[in-house]
Scaffold this motif. Sequence first.
Motif, PDB file in Angstrom:
ATOM      1  N   ASP A  52       0.914  -1.101  -0.159  1.00 12.23           N
ATOM      2  CA  ASP A  52      -0.040   0.127  -0.063  1.00 12.23           C
ATOM      3  C   ASP A  52       0.960   1.147   0.144  1.00 12.23           C
ATOM      4  N   THR A  53       1.084   1.714  -1.321  1.00 14.50           N
ATOM      5  CA  THR A  53       2.315   2.898  -1.233  1.00 14.50           C
ATOM      6  C   THR A  53       1.718   4.230  -0.546  1.00 14.50           C
ATOM      7  N   GLY A  54       0.232   4.185  -0.411  1.00 17.61           N
ATOM      8  CA  GLY A  54      -0.226   5.493   0.429  1.00 17.61           C
ATOM      9  C   GLY A  54       0.441   5.494   1.705  1.00 17.61           C
ATOM     10  N   LEU A  55       0.549   4.572   2.108  1.00 20.69           N
ATOM     11  CA  LEU A  55       1.236   4.297   3.513  1.00 20.69           C
ATOM     12  C   LEU A  55       2.434   5.093   3.664  1.00 20.69           C
ATOM     13  N   LEU A  56       3.209   4.882   2.847  1.00 21.71           N
ATOM     14  CA  LEU A  56       4.558   5.886   2.621  1.00 21.71           C
ATOM     15  C   LEU A  56       4.451   7.106   2.752  1.00 21.71           C
ATOM     16  N   TYR A  57       3.503   7.571   2.048  1.00 18.67           N
ATOM     17  CA  TYR A  57       3.056   9.105   2.080  1.00 18.67           C
ATOM     18  C   TYR A  57       2.588   9.544   3.359  1.00 18.67           C
ATOM     19  N   ARG A  58       1.476   8.634   3.826  1.00 11.56           N
ATOM     20  CA  ARG A  58       0.961   8.991   5.245  1.00 11.56           C
ATOM     21  C   ARG A  58       1.989   9.041   6.489  1.00 11.56           C
ATOM     22  N   GLU A 115      10.925  16.460   2.888  1.00  7.54           N
ATOM     23  CA  GLU A 115      11.932  15.852   2.407  1.00  7.54           C
ATOM     24  C   GLU A 115      12.801  15.101   3.691  1.00  7.54           C
ATOM     25  N   ALA A 116      12.901  15.830   4.677  1.00 11.19           N
ATOM     26  CA  ALA A 116      13.774  15.299   5.947  1.00 11.19           C
ATOM     27  C   ALA A 116      12.886  14.066   6.401  1.00 11.19           C
ATOM     28  N   ALA A 117      11.450  14.248   6.454  1.00 16.74           N
ATOM     29  CA  ALA A 117      10.764  13.148   7.087  1.00 16.74           C
ATOM     30  C   ALA A 117      10.982  11.930   6.027  1.00 16.74           C
ATOM     31  N   ALA A 118      10.820  12.184   4.747  1.00 22.25           N
ATOM     32  CA  ALA A 118      10.866  10.915   3.694  1.00 22.25           C
ATOM     33  C   ALA A 118      12.257  10.218   4.130  1.00 22.25           C
ATOM     34  N   LEU A 119      13.338  10.879   4.285  1.00 25.25           N
ATOM     35  CA  LEU A 119      14.644  10.451   4.481  1.00 25.25           C
ATOM     36  C   LEU A 119      14.788   9.692   5.729  1.00 25.25           C
ATOM     37  N   ALA A 120      14.077  10.061   6.646  1.00 23.60           N
ATOM     38  CA  ALA A 120      14.113   9.440   8.025  1.00 23.60           C
ATOM     39  C   ALA A 120      13.130   8.253   8.243  1.00 23.60           C
ATOM     40  N   LEU A 121      12.412   8.118   7.195  1.00 22.83           N
ATOM     41  CA  LEU A 121      11.396   7.185   7.474  1.00 22.83           C
ATOM     42  C   LEU A 121      11.753   5.456   7.676  1.00 22.83           C
ATOM     43  N   ALA A 122      11.420   4.974   8.775  1.00 26.11           N
ATOM     44  CA  ALA A 122      11.679   3.626   9.383  1.00 26.11           C
ATOM     45  C   ALA A 122      10.707   2.671   9.090  1.00 26.11           C
ATOM     46  N   PRO A 123      10.795   1.218   8.711  1.00 26.40           N
ATOM     47  CA  PRO A 123       9.644   0.590   8.732  1.00 26.40           C
ATOM     48  C   PRO A 123       8.733   0.554   9.873  1.00 26.40           C
ATOM     49  N   ALA A 124       8.960   0.827  11.041  1.00 23.99           N
ATOM     50  CA  ALA A 124       8.140   0.794  12.124  1.00 23.99           C
ATOM     51  C   ALA A 124       7.280   2.037  12.266  1.00 23.99           C
ATOM     52  N   ASP A 125       7.618   3.115  11.310  1.00 24.80           N
ATOM     53  CA  ASP A 125       6.557   4.090  10.982  1.00 24.80           C
ATOM     54  C   ASP A 125       5.370   3.762  10.356  1.00 24.80           C
ATOM     55  N   LEU A 126       5.453   2.767   9.566  1.00 26.95           N
ATOM     56  CA  LEU A 126       4.493   2.145   8.711  1.00 26.95           C
ATOM     57  C   LEU A 126       3.299   1.310   9.622  1.00 26.95           C
ATOM     58  N   ASP A 127       3.887   1.154  10.817  1.00 27.17           N
ATOM     59  CA  ASP A 127       2.898   0.062  11.600  1.00 27.17           C
ATOM     60  C   ASP A 127       2.207   1.230  12.790  1.00 27.17           C
ATOM     61  N   ARG A 128       2.408   2.399  12.828  1.00 25.18           N
ATOM     62  CA  ARG A 128       1.861   3.130  13.934  1.00 25.18           C
ATOM     63  C   ARG A 128       0.553   3.599  13.646  1.00 25.18           C
ATOM     64  N   PRO A 129      -0.188   3.842  14.622  1.00 23.55           N
ATOM     65  CA  PRO A 129      -1.587   4.131  14.798  1.00 23.55           C
ATOM     66  C   PRO A 129      -1.645   5.739  14.217  1.00 23.55           C
ATOM     67  N   GLY A 130      -2.800   5.874  13.812  1.00 25.96           N
ATOM     68  CA  GLY A 130      -3.268   7.303  13.238  1.00 25.96           C
ATOM     69  C   GLY A 130      -2.973   7.576  11.740  1.00 25.96           C
ATOM     70  N   LEU A 131      -2.481   6.510  11.095  1.00 24.72           N
ATOM     71  CA  LEU A 131      -2.182   6.818   9.721  1.00 24.72           C
ATOM     72  C   LEU A 131      -3.338   6.936   8.571  1.00 24.72           C
ATOM     73  N   ARG A 132      -4.501   6.493   9.299  1.00 22.63           N
ATOM     74  CA  ARG A 132      -5.652   6.341   8.507  1.00 22.63           C
ATOM     75  C   ARG A 132      -6.875   7.398   8.872  1.00 22.63           C
ATOM     76  N   THR A 133      -6.251   8.380   9.650  1.00 17.07           N
ATOM     77  CA  THR A 133      -7.061   9.755   9.725  1.00 17.07           C
ATOM     78  C   THR A 133      -7.116  10.700   8.808  1.00 17.07           C
TER      79      THR A 133
END
Length: 218
Positions: free
Chosen positions: A42-48, A68-86
């Motif tokens: 689900d590539t939208g999750l990367l942007y969320r 850009e700083a946030a995208a470069l700092a993105l870690a796999p665990a960030d994709l599992d955090r709550p609140g991405l579907r709001t």
Amino acid sequence: MSAGPAAPEGAPLIIAIDGPAAAGKGTLARRLAAHLGLPYLDTGLLYRATGRLVLDTGADPRDPAAAEAAALALAPADLDRPGLRTPEAALAASAVAAVPAVRAALLAFQRNFGRQRGAVLDGRDIGTVVFPDAQVKLFITASPEARARRRWLELQAAGTAVDLAQVEAETRQRDAQDAARAVAPMKPAPDAVLLDTTALDAEAVFAAALAQLRARQG
Ligand code: DC
């Protein structure tokens, strides 16, 4: 389902599913992946997740440097955090997604994900930019009213009380932003098959996609 322009012979199967918010991409992509034994992204999750990281710092998701700083700092665990579907995360995602450096930072991850064993990926630019040589491309649409209603029902089910009119306004705003951005705008690839799901349930969408896949595979 149309053939992509240049998938090398024997390349792993890539199925690209693009389209506007709440058109039914995720449901279809997950189901196709399970049916075919392919990984799903689900590539939208990367942007969320990128948008969420920017909000965490208190910066504006439209700020190119913060995004850009946030995208470069993105870690796999960030994709599992709550609140991405709001709705808040969705709008932040759409804002960071308009920043070219964010898209560049997330591109390699998406390509590597698909290249190993093949994949089903859903998003906005999978068939046009991420995998222009995908063997199978679908562009899923539905009327703005139908899509807003589906998203509203999902939010209700998740316990988020929101107004239907507000969901529709935000969905339209996000689609307009995603379609108008200069880099990798949301649009069907020239060789994508368009599927309007306004009057279809998930079962009928899956059946239509499978029929296209079978036609493609002869
Ligand atoms: O699919 P979604 O609603 O979770 O996506 C959230 C936002 O992320 C969407 O409004 C635009 C952006 N996005 C994108 O620009 N490119 C993608 N491949 C996927 C999502």
